[in-house]
Design a protein around this motif. Sequence first.
Motif, PDB file in Angstrom:
ATOM      1  N   GLY A   1      35.887  40.409  40.532  1.00 41.46           N
ATOM      2  CA  GLY A   1      36.623  39.636  41.518  1.00 41.46           C
ATOM      3  C   GLY A   1      37.534  38.584  40.940  1.00 41.46           C
ATOM      4  N   ASP A   2      37.436  38.334  39.616  1.00 37.81           N
ATOM      5  CA  ASP A   2      38.275  37.318  38.976  1.00 37.81           C
ATOM      6  C   ASP A   2      39.662  37.867  38.665  1.00 37.81           C
ATOM      7  OD1 ASP A   2      35.990  35.804  39.019  1.00 37.81           O
ATOM      8  OD2 ASP A   2      35.624  35.902  36.853  1.00 37.81           O
ATOM      9  N   ILE A   3      40.596  36.953  38.446  1.00 34.29           N
ATOM     10  CA  ILE A   3      41.951  37.346  38.090  1.00 34.29           C
ATOM     11  C   ILE A   3      42.479  36.413  37.007  1.00 34.29           C
ATOM     12  CG2 ILE A   3      43.147  35.934  39.828  1.00 34.29           C
ATOM     13  CD1 ILE A   3      44.932  38.585  40.199  1.00 34.29           C
TER      14      ILE A   3
ATOM     15  N   ASP B   1      43.600  31.234  35.084  1.00 32.14           N
ATOM     16  CA  ASP B   1      42.359  31.979  35.257  1.00 32.14           C
ATOM     17  C   ASP B   1      41.730  31.558  36.577  1.00 32.14           C
ATOM     18  OD1 ASP B   1      42.663  33.277  32.885  1.00 32.14           O
ATOM     19  OD2 ASP B   1      41.302  32.002  31.750  1.00 32.14           O
ATOM     20  N   VAL B   2      41.505  32.520  37.450  1.00 33.70           N
ATOM     21  CA  VAL B   2      41.018  32.225  38.798  1.00 33.70           C
ATOM     22  C   VAL B   2      39.711  32.968  39.053  1.00 33.70           C
ATOM     23  CG1 VAL B   2      41.539  32.348  41.263  1.00 33.70           C
ATOM     24  CG2 VAL B   2      43.390  31.933  39.616  1.00 33.70           C
ATOM     25  N   LYS B   3      38.678  32.228  39.440  1.00 36.56           N
ATOM     26  CA  LYS B   3      37.399  32.831  39.768  1.00 36.56           C
ATOM     27  C   LYS B   3      37.441  33.472  41.160  1.00 36.56           C
ATOM     28  CE  LYS B   3      35.176  31.951  36.016  1.00 36.56           C
ATOM     29  NZ  LYS B   3      34.806  33.087  35.124  1.00 36.56           N
ATOM     30  N   SER B   4      36.617  34.490  41.322  1.00 35.60           N
ATOM     31  CA  SER B   4      36.572  35.225  42.584  1.00 35.60           C
ATOM     32  C   SER B   4      36.349  34.303  43.778  1.00 35.60           C
ATOM     33  CB  SER B   4      35.468  36.279  42.523  1.00 35.60           C
ATOM     34  OG  SER B   4      35.358  36.974  43.736  1.00 35.60           O
ATOM     35  N   THR B   5      35.486  33.294  43.603  1.00 39.80           N
ATOM     36  CA  THR B   5      35.153  32.399  44.710  1.00 39.80           C
ATOM     37  C   THR B   5      36.329  31.522  45.136  1.00 39.80           C
ATOM     38  OG1 THR B   5      34.238  30.870  43.066  1.00 39.80           O
ATOM     39  CG2 THR B   5      32.687  32.319  44.196  1.00 39.80           C
ATOM     40  N   ASP B   6      37.352  31.423  44.293  1.00 34.69           N
ATOM     41  CA  ASP B   6      38.518  30.599  44.620  1.00 34.69           C
ATOM     42  C   ASP B   6      39.638  31.386  45.301  1.00 34.69           C
ATOM     43  OD1 ASP B   6      37.357  28.297  43.555  1.00 34.69           O
ATOM     44  OD2 ASP B   6      38.041  28.802  41.532  1.00 34.69           O
ATOM     45  N   ILE B   7      39.443  32.690  45.459  1.00 34.58           N
ATOM     46  CA  ILE B   7      40.457  33.530  46.108  1.00 34.58           C
ATOM     47  C   ILE B   7      40.144  33.614  47.600  1.00 34.58           C
ATOM     48  CG2 ILE B   7      41.488  35.824  46.219  1.00 34.58           C
ATOM     49  CD1 ILE B   7      40.781  36.153  43.248  1.00 34.58           C
ATOM     50  N   PRO B   8      41.035  33.115  48.452  1.00 34.04           N
ATOM     51  CA  PRO B   8      40.742  33.122  49.890  1.00 34.04           C
ATOM     52  C   PRO B   8      40.753  34.531  50.470  1.00 34.04           C
ATOM     53  CG  PRO B   8      42.991  32.371  49.499  1.00 34.04           C
ATOM     54  CD  PRO B   8      42.353  32.496  48.150  1.00 34.04           C
ATOM     55  N   VAL B   9      39.891  34.729  51.444  1.00 29.38           N
ATOM     56  CA  VAL B   9      39.823  35.999  52.178  1.00 29.38           C
ATOM     57  C   VAL B   9      40.044  35.694  53.648  1.00 29.38           C
ATOM     58  CG1 VAL B   9      38.415  37.987  52.792  1.00 29.38           C
ATOM     59  CG2 VAL B   9      38.192  36.964  50.511  1.00 29.38           C
TER      60      VAL B   9
ATOM     61  N   ALA C   1      46.998  30.604  51.420  1.00 31.84           N
ATOM     62  CA  ALA C   1      47.784  30.573  50.189  1.00 31.84           C
ATOM     63  C   ALA C   1      46.904  30.958  49.018  1.00 31.84           C
ATOM     64  CB  ALA C   1      48.369  29.182  49.958  1.00 31.84           C
ATOM     65  N   GLY C   2      47.379  31.905  48.206  1.00 31.42           N
ATOM     66  CA  GLY C   2      46.636  32.312  47.026  1.00 31.42           C
ATOM     67  C   GLY C   2      46.630  31.220  45.972  1.00 31.42           C
ATOM     68  N   PRO C   3      45.633  31.224  45.078  1.00 29.69           N
ATOM     69  CA  PRO C   3      45.485  30.149  44.091  1.00 29.69           C
ATOM     70  C   PRO C   3      46.471  30.219  42.933  1.00 29.69           C
ATOM     71  CG  PRO C   3      43.755  31.772  43.823  1.00 29.69           C
ATOM     72  CD  PRO C   3      44.506  32.166  45.051  1.00 29.69           C
ATOM     73  N   VAL C   4      47.106  31.372  42.695  1.00 30.78           N
ATOM     74  CA  VAL C   4      48.077  31.490  41.607  1.00 30.78           C
ATOM     75  C   VAL C   4      49.414  30.943  42.088  1.00 30.78           C
ATOM     76  CG1 VAL C   4      49.277  33.076  40.078  1.00 30.78           C
ATOM     77  CG2 VAL C   4      46.894  33.514  40.681  1.00 30.78           C
TER      78      VAL C   4
ATOM     79  N   TYR D   1      43.215  41.966  37.094  1.00 33.38           N
ATOM     80  CA  TYR D   1      42.342  41.804  38.252  1.00 33.38           C
ATOM     81  C   TYR D   1      41.123  42.690  38.020  1.00 33.38           C
ATOM     82  CZ  TYR D   1      41.051  41.834  43.290  1.00 33.38           C
ATOM     83  OH  TYR D   1      40.395  41.711  44.497  1.00 33.38           O
ATOM     84  N   VAL D   2      39.948  42.089  37.920  1.00 32.07           N
ATOM     85  CA  VAL D   2      38.720  42.810  37.599  1.00 32.07           C
ATOM     86  C   VAL D   2      37.895  43.025  38.870  1.00 32.07           C
ATOM     87  CG1 VAL D   2      36.576  42.765  36.268  1.00 32.07           C
ATOM     88  CG2 VAL D   2      38.683  41.847  35.275  1.00 32.07           C
ATOM     89  N   LEU D   3      37.449  44.263  39.077  1.00 32.35           N
ATOM     90  CA  LEU D   3      36.603  44.576  40.228  1.00 32.35           C
ATOM     91  C   LEU D   3      35.156  44.837  39.831  1.00 32.35           C
ATOM     92  CD1 LEU D   3      38.864  46.867  42.442  1.00 32.35           C
ATOM     93  CD2 LEU D   3      38.508  44.411  42.609  1.00 32.35           C
ATOM     94  N   ALA D   4      34.942  45.398  38.643  1.00 35.29           N
ATOM     95  CA  ALA D   4      33.581  45.661  38.165  1.00 35.29           C
ATOM     96  C   ALA D   4      33.570  45.505  36.655  1.00 35.29           C
ATOM     97  CB  ALA D   4      33.135  47.069  38.562  1.00 35.29           C
TER      98      ALA D   4
END
Length: 303
Positions: A90-92, A137-145, A165-168, A69-72
Amino acid sequence: MSIRPVKHESMAVPTMEGAGVKLHRVFGFGEPSMTDPFLMMDDFRNDNPAEYIRGFPWHPHRGIETITYVLAGTVEHGDSLGNRGLLGAGDIQWMTAGSGIMHQEMPKGDFAGRMHGFQLWANLPSSLKMTAPRYQDVKSTDIPVVVDDDGTAVRVICGNFWGKAGPVDGIAAEPIYLDVSVPPGKKKRLPVDTYRNAFAYIFAGSGTFRDASKPFGVRVEKEVDGEELNIRDMSGNRTLVVFDTGDEVTVQAGEKGIRFLLVSGKPIQEPVAWHGPIVMNSHEEIRQAMRELQNGTFIKAGH
């Protein structure tokens, strides 16, 4: 509802991995039953490129899943199966190593040289240890908040939480992996399934979990009014909190709020034998993996 008491609390420990990457080990290479099905977690947070730029060159994985999980900054990854990719802020990436791959991860800082992310290792049950490798591989924009009325924000990476529901998906331990931010001074109750092991890892701000001592921060030297002082710095809090049984967690945010990962999963409860990034159920399976690495049969045909 029953509040989960805290059964363990500790600070992440500085260590070095890969080709000289300085990071902090949150837990790992000890008694795995406390965090089962999770085996290890690293916090790779560094503002000095010289301390991380050499990255994690080619190395094997078998029998586990690695969650990055990348933040920066960014992480460029590649493997022996020809997969390539780039993880940004923000990607995972949820990688199921299964029967085995050779893998490398090369970090690069952002415009200011900052690199920050986490890698979590999840065990695989014996029935899936030799499954075919796969990536999610999940882009930050695909992770619900999801944001609650009091301003608490939760990124749902994996599992179901507050109606999102999370994308993974398709993960053996059915984990729930959340990135939780609670505003200053707010108290929050978060549901966690009773039959899961659960932990929180605080990486910004401060706060307290019920029955936990106050997170104690990292001891650093700072200059205050021209005087060098040893203080506890809460801005980069690296506290691990492992919870006992119950069906919810309560957190009281400090004056600057609190941000933490909340992770839970179903225990696998199987024997664990490991040699670095190869995790099996017996020492003979480890020896077999070592023989395969030496004779070139580690990567399975058709996988």
